[in-house]
Design an enzyme around this catalytic site. Structure first.
Site, PDB file in Angstrom:
ATOM      1  N   ARG A  98       1.419 -13.990 -15.370  1.00  0.00           N
ATOM      2  CA  ARG A  98       1.387 -14.414 -13.960  1.00  0.00           C
ATOM      3  C   ARG A  98       2.636 -14.024 -13.186  1.00  0.00           C
ATOM      4  O   ARG A  98       2.968 -14.632 -12.174  1.00  0.00           O
ATOM      5  CB  ARG A  98       1.152 -15.912 -13.828  1.00  0.00           C
ATOM      6  CG  ARG A  98      -0.183 -16.380 -14.424  1.00  0.00           C
ATOM      7  CD  ARG A  98      -0.542 -17.775 -13.963  1.00  0.00           C
ATOM      8  NE  ARG A  98      -1.732 -18.246 -14.649  1.00  0.00           N
ATOM      9  CZ  ARG A  98      -1.709 -18.950 -15.776  1.00  0.00           C
ATOM     10  NH1 ARG A  98      -0.551 -19.277 -16.312  1.00  0.00           N
ATOM     11  NH2 ARG A  98      -2.821 -19.344 -16.336  1.00  0.00           N
ATOM     12  N   LYS A 111       2.977  -3.173  -2.160  1.00  0.00           N
ATOM     13  CA  LYS A 111       1.551  -2.966  -2.416  1.00  0.00           C
ATOM     14  C   LYS A 111       1.402  -2.328  -3.782  1.00  0.00           C
ATOM     15  O   LYS A 111       1.887  -1.221  -4.021  1.00  0.00           O
ATOM     16  CB  LYS A 111       0.933  -2.072  -1.342  1.00  0.00           C
ATOM     17  CG  LYS A 111       0.667  -2.825  -0.043  1.00  0.00           C
ATOM     18  CD  LYS A 111       0.230  -1.916   1.076  1.00  0.00           C
ATOM     19  CE  LYS A 111      -1.236  -1.559   1.003  1.00  0.00           C
ATOM     20  NZ  LYS A 111      -1.678  -0.950   2.298  1.00  0.00           N
ATOM     21  N   GLU A 152       4.239  11.789   4.256  1.00  0.00           N
ATOM     22  CA  GLU A 152       4.502  10.376   4.587  1.00  0.00           C
ATOM     23  C   GLU A 152       5.757  10.246   5.438  1.00  0.00           C
ATOM     24  O   GLU A 152       5.853   9.348   6.269  1.00  0.00           O
ATOM     25  CB  GLU A 152       4.612   9.535   3.311  1.00  0.00           C
ATOM     26  CG  GLU A 152       3.331   9.438   2.488  1.00  0.00           C
ATOM     27  CD  GLU A 152       2.326   8.381   2.988  1.00  0.00           C
ATOM     28  OE1 GLU A 152       2.595   7.690   3.989  1.00  0.00           O
ATOM     29  OE2 GLU A 152       1.255   8.271   2.358  1.00  0.00           O
ATOM     30  N   LYS A 197       9.502   1.462   7.455  1.00  0.00           N
ATOM     31  CA  LYS A 197       8.504   0.738   6.654  1.00  0.00           C
ATOM     32  C   LYS A 197       8.965  -0.692   6.392  1.00  0.00           C
ATOM     33  O   LYS A 197       8.162  -1.629   6.471  1.00  0.00           O
ATOM     34  CB  LYS A 197       8.238   1.460   5.329  1.00  0.00           C
ATOM     35  CG  LYS A 197       7.152   0.748   4.527  1.00  0.00           C
ATOM     36  CD  LYS A 197       6.404   1.636   3.579  1.00  0.00           C
ATOM     37  CE  LYS A 197       5.241   0.841   2.975  1.00  0.00           C
ATOM     38  NZ  LYS A 197       4.506   1.599   1.958  1.00  0.00           N
ATOM     39  N   GLU A 247      -0.315  -7.391   5.328  1.00  0.00           N
ATOM     40  CA  GLU A 247      -1.213  -6.485   6.029  1.00  0.00           C
ATOM     41  C   GLU A 247      -2.313  -7.201   6.798  1.00  0.00           C
ATOM     42  O   GLU A 247      -3.489  -6.864   6.673  1.00  0.00           O
ATOM     43  CB  GLU A 247      -1.836  -5.490   5.032  1.00  0.00           C
ATOM     44  CG  GLU A 247      -2.373  -4.250   5.730  1.00  0.00           C
ATOM     45  CD  GLU A 247      -2.677  -3.131   4.748  1.00  0.00           C
ATOM     46  OE1 GLU A 247      -2.853  -3.399   3.566  1.00  0.00           O
ATOM     47  OE2 GLU A 247      -2.711  -1.983   5.195  1.00  0.00           O
ATOM     48  N   ARG A 277       0.947  -4.117   9.925  1.00  0.00           N
ATOM     49  CA  ARG A 277       1.198  -3.226   8.799  1.00  0.00           C
ATOM     50  C   ARG A 277       0.168  -2.120   8.662  1.00  0.00           C
ATOM     51  O   ARG A 277       0.446  -1.062   8.092  1.00  0.00           O
ATOM     52  CB  ARG A 277       1.248  -4.062   7.509  1.00  0.00           C
ATOM     53  CG  ARG A 277       1.574  -3.248   6.297  1.00  0.00           C
ATOM     54  CD  ARG A 277       2.024  -4.123   5.149  1.00  0.00           C
ATOM     55  NE  ARG A 277       2.125  -3.341   3.934  1.00  0.00           N
ATOM     56  CZ  ARG A 277       2.703  -3.766   2.824  1.00  0.00           C
ATOM     57  NH1 ARG A 277       3.209  -4.973   2.791  1.00  0.00           N
ATOM     58  NH2 ARG A 277       2.769  -3.013   1.760  1.00  0.00           N
ATOM     59  N   ASN A 334      -1.030   3.047   7.794  1.00  0.00           N
ATOM     60  CA  ASN A 334      -2.145   3.803   7.237  1.00  0.00           C
ATOM     61  C   ASN A 334      -2.601   4.929   8.155  1.00  0.00           C
ATOM     62  O   ASN A 334      -3.700   5.457   7.990  1.00  0.00           O
ATOM     63  CB  ASN A 334      -3.321   2.865   6.926  1.00  0.00           C
ATOM     64  CG  ASN A 334      -3.049   2.029   5.696  1.00  0.00           C
ATOM     65  OD1 ASN A 334      -2.429   2.495   4.738  1.00  0.00           O
ATOM     66  ND2 ASN A 334      -3.493   0.786   5.720  1.00  0.00           N
ATOM     67  N   HIS A 391      -4.685   7.681   6.827  1.00  0.00           N
ATOM     68  CA  HIS A 391      -5.150   7.283   5.493  1.00  0.00           C
ATOM     69  C   HIS A 391      -6.654   7.059   5.409  1.00  0.00           C
ATOM     70  O   HIS A 391      -7.225   7.176   4.331  1.00  0.00           O
ATOM     71  CB  HIS A 391      -4.415   6.018   5.029  1.00  0.00           C
ATOM     72  CG  HIS A 391      -3.023   6.284   4.546  1.00  0.00           C
ATOM     73  ND1 HIS A 391      -2.055   6.872   5.345  1.00  0.00           N
ATOM     74  CD2 HIS A 391      -2.418   6.070   3.352  1.00  0.00           C
ATOM     75  CE1 HIS A 391      -0.919   6.981   4.656  1.00  0.00           C
ATOM     76  NE2 HIS A 391      -1.114   6.502   3.444  1.00  0.00           N
ATOM     77  N   HIS A 404      -8.114   8.934   2.510  1.00  0.00           N
ATOM     78  CA  HIS A 404      -8.755   8.322   1.341  1.00  0.00           C
ATOM     79  C   HIS A 404     -10.146   8.911   1.106  1.00  0.00           C
ATOM     80  O   HIS A 404     -10.576   9.054  -0.039  1.00  0.00           O
ATOM     81  CB  HIS A 404      -8.859   6.798   1.516  1.00  0.00           C
ATOM     82  CG  HIS A 404      -7.557   6.098   1.311  1.00  0.00           C
ATOM     83  ND1 HIS A 404      -7.349   4.788   1.691  1.00  0.00           N
ATOM     84  CD2 HIS A 404      -6.385   6.506   0.767  1.00  0.00           C
ATOM     85  CE1 HIS A 404      -6.115   4.437   1.386  1.00  0.00           C
ATOM     86  NE2 HIS A 404      -5.510   5.460   0.840  1.00  0.00           N
ATOM     87  N   HIS A 406      -2.221  12.657  -2.980  1.00  0.00           N
ATOM     88  CA  HIS A 406      -2.366  11.651  -1.930  1.00  0.00           C
ATOM     89  C   HIS A 406      -1.709  12.118  -0.621  1.00  0.00           C
ATOM     90  O   HIS A 406      -2.307  12.036   0.456  1.00  0.00           O
ATOM     91  CB  HIS A 406      -1.740  10.332  -2.400  1.00  0.00           C
ATOM     92  CG  HIS A 406      -1.711   9.261  -1.351  1.00  0.00           C
ATOM     93  ND1 HIS A 406      -2.860   8.669  -0.860  1.00  0.00           N
ATOM     94  CD2 HIS A 406      -0.680   8.688  -0.687  1.00  0.00           C
ATOM     95  CE1 HIS A 406      -2.527   7.773   0.061  1.00  0.00           C
ATOM     96  NE2 HIS A 406      -1.218   7.767   0.188  1.00  0.00           N
TER      97      HIS A 406
END
Lengths: 377, 377
Positions: free
Chosen positions: A137, A159, A201, A243, A253, A257, A261, A264, A268, A281
């Site tokens: 955890r 993330k 990026e 960032k 997010e 935030r 993206n 993206h 994606h 990516h």
């Protein structure tokens, strides 16, 4: 412009560069150290959480290059320093590879104080971070990103995720590292194509947040591609600052935030449509930014010149600017399942003025026009 | 004493019981609703997060009994109410079953607002909570615990997890539900053995936190075993209050919260040694509490009478009080890997006075004495 070719692996010839960016997230705040020669600088590794055991998670490409030096940096602080080497590539960012990390931890009876060190690019960082979030955890972890993309993107903001056969980054957690250590010297061994992917990026932060930074990148794209350390330090620092500021305002997010993206949603779809790993990516994001810039123009938010500017800079960065021929139906289907689709409507990050972005839906017909204009037939 | 046998499935004959316990955790605070007839009370289901889709996660035992009524309660609030039924039992609390939840969510194109509802006992709750923590990096979830154990234990505090072949609850997250709804009427269908297992966790709260509550349980053990709703409401409420207070002080189990594991170090060894599912978790905890009480006595913290008192109450609750014959070596080995073992030393929750617990190490020879005294040969 001062091009620097591969320095001796264990030292940097020029005066060392030292920059720090603080990510403010209350009791989850942390520092990003950016510089040369950090792997061999004891100061970079002092003051981390104490534990019996440190576990270096790396891959079969990066491990042979840098794991021994990281091991040496950690030995003064931990009684045991273990290493687990994962197969390299986005194709292995999955539940089976994650299980290898868990098995290594449990096999070595690692307790809940064990500190994980992610040595590698975004895939290693995402998986190590997610493993750290879930092992017993939650155990502490440190990011040691060795690609430009992970230094400016995945190492900041917490993330973490793995891919699922039905979607990219679908299973994950928001989980912050205790420190990020970006040794710019590790970029000397980065393949050309991955350097370009990282620049995608970097470029992204210009349109969404800082018009001056966009102009600076345009003026410095050659030194950046030549791996000039002073230019890279500036690019990494400014990217992380932007960032960090965005993430500090919206850790989970819920709104702001999402502007990170930019490019993206299209990107994606390219990655998923071709199968993960076919395009990098950053390459998909670069091409996706061109599409998202065009969508911003078609929505009347930006002039046509902006599209040409984004495409031109991406080309100079060595990025592909024409999407693969997946067919519009497949693109739309893939964007529908992307996690930014809420309640069925596809939403895009668009630029509304240089240095400012927002989320907005777009008519399907307009999205089809964008795809027709920027994808191979 | 007012024993209540199985009421009509859709209503409670007496005046409805309504209790609320607030778990204070800043912006992660939530309410536990405790009462009769809650599945059919629209007020219990109002004000939850809005979304297109609700996903009920249940198992093949509980689903046929209550899923239709939960479905009916949710239909006014969500355009789609989906159900995924998992195999029943601790043996299925693993990565493969978790994957079934992810596949159901992704297969139905569930977005990041989707609300998960855990309908069942601790296994369903732990897995649904962990799936909610990880699906798209976190979606809201509601606990609808239908066993006494999950009502007083796993539904409070946000500990979610799955088991790993190398250890119980090794992979998980701290992730809070947005609400917990404990319908006491669902306990009418609980097998006798599982009711006793739940009582073990109720009993636990006495020694660690509230001497008066321990006396109350001793005075009310028969009505509790007869499923008297007034007695059950009191037991669930006080248990949740104590747990909520402890968790509120220590959400991530850095210190105080560990006292909730009274009996669990021995108990986990029993569960792991026999194979998960052989003994119920609560049965293992009950037997483990007798051992931990004895350890407290041998350490000179408590009188011998205390051991007899814990053992006597566990027996009256229908719990086993003699551990399985695993052999001392195996017990010690299993307790070593348990996550409360830090830096190699096994630490136990011990009682230092009635209503007060703390963590403490113990000499191995003394632990062996405890095992010899309370395990089958």
């Amino acid at each position: 412009m001062m091009p620097t070719t591969s320095a001796a692996p264990s030292s940097s010839p020029a005066a060392p560069i030292r920059e720090t960016v603080r990510v403010e997230l209350g009791d989850r705040s942390y520092d990003i150290l950016i510089g040369t020669g950090l792997l061999d600088d004891p100061a970079a590794w002092a003051g981390l959480p104490k534990a019996q055991t440190a576990m270096i998670v790396t891959n079969t490409t990066v491990g042979p290059l840098y794991a021994a030096r990281l091991q040496a940096a950690l030995v003064p602080h931990y009684a045991r320093v273990l290493t687990v080497e994962l197969p390299d590539g986005e194709a292995f960012k999955d539940a089976a590879t994650l299980e290898r990390i868990y098995a290594a931890l449990l096999g070595a009876t690692c307790d809940r104080k064990t500190v994980l060190f992610a040595l590698g690019g975004g895939v290693v960082g995402d998986m190590t971070g997610f493993a750290a979030a879930c092992y017993m955890r939650g155990v502490p972890f440190v990011q040691v990103p060795t690609t430009l993309l992970s230094q400016v993107d995945s190492s900041v903001g917490g993330k973490t995720a793995i891919n699922h056969p039905l979607g990219k980054n679908m299973i994950g957690a928001f989980y912050q590292p205790v420190r990020v250590i970006c040794d710019l010297d590790t970029l000397d061994t980065l393949p050309e194509r991955e350097l370009s992917a990282g620049l995608a990026e970097v470029i992204k932060y210009g349109p969404i947040a800082d018009a001056d930074f966009l102009a600076w990148i345009e003026a410095n794209i050659e030194p950046l591609r030549a791996r000039d350390k002073t230019a890279l330090a500036q690019a990494v620092k400014r990217s992380c600052q932007i960032k960090a500021q965005v993430v500090g305002c919206d850790e989970r997010e819920s709104g702001l935030r999402a502007i990170l993206n930019f490019g993206h949603t299209f990107g994606h779809a390219i990655e998923a449509g071709l199968g993960y790993g076919e395009w990098l990516h950053g390459e998909a994001v670069g091409c996706g930014m061109v599409m998202a810039a065009d969508l911003s123009a078609r929505l009347g938010l930006m002039p046509a010149e902006f599209v040409a500017r984004v495409r031109g800079l991406c080309e100079r960065a060595g990025l592909p600017v024409v999407g693969p021929a997946l067919g519009a139906e497949r693109y739309l289907q893939l964007m529908q399942i992307d996690k930014k689709s809420e309640g069925g409507e596809i939403r895009f990050v668009v630029i509304d003025r240089l240095g400012s972005a927002r989320m907005q839906g777009a008519p399907e017909a307009m999205v089809r026009e964008v795809l027709a204009a920027h994808c191979a037939a």
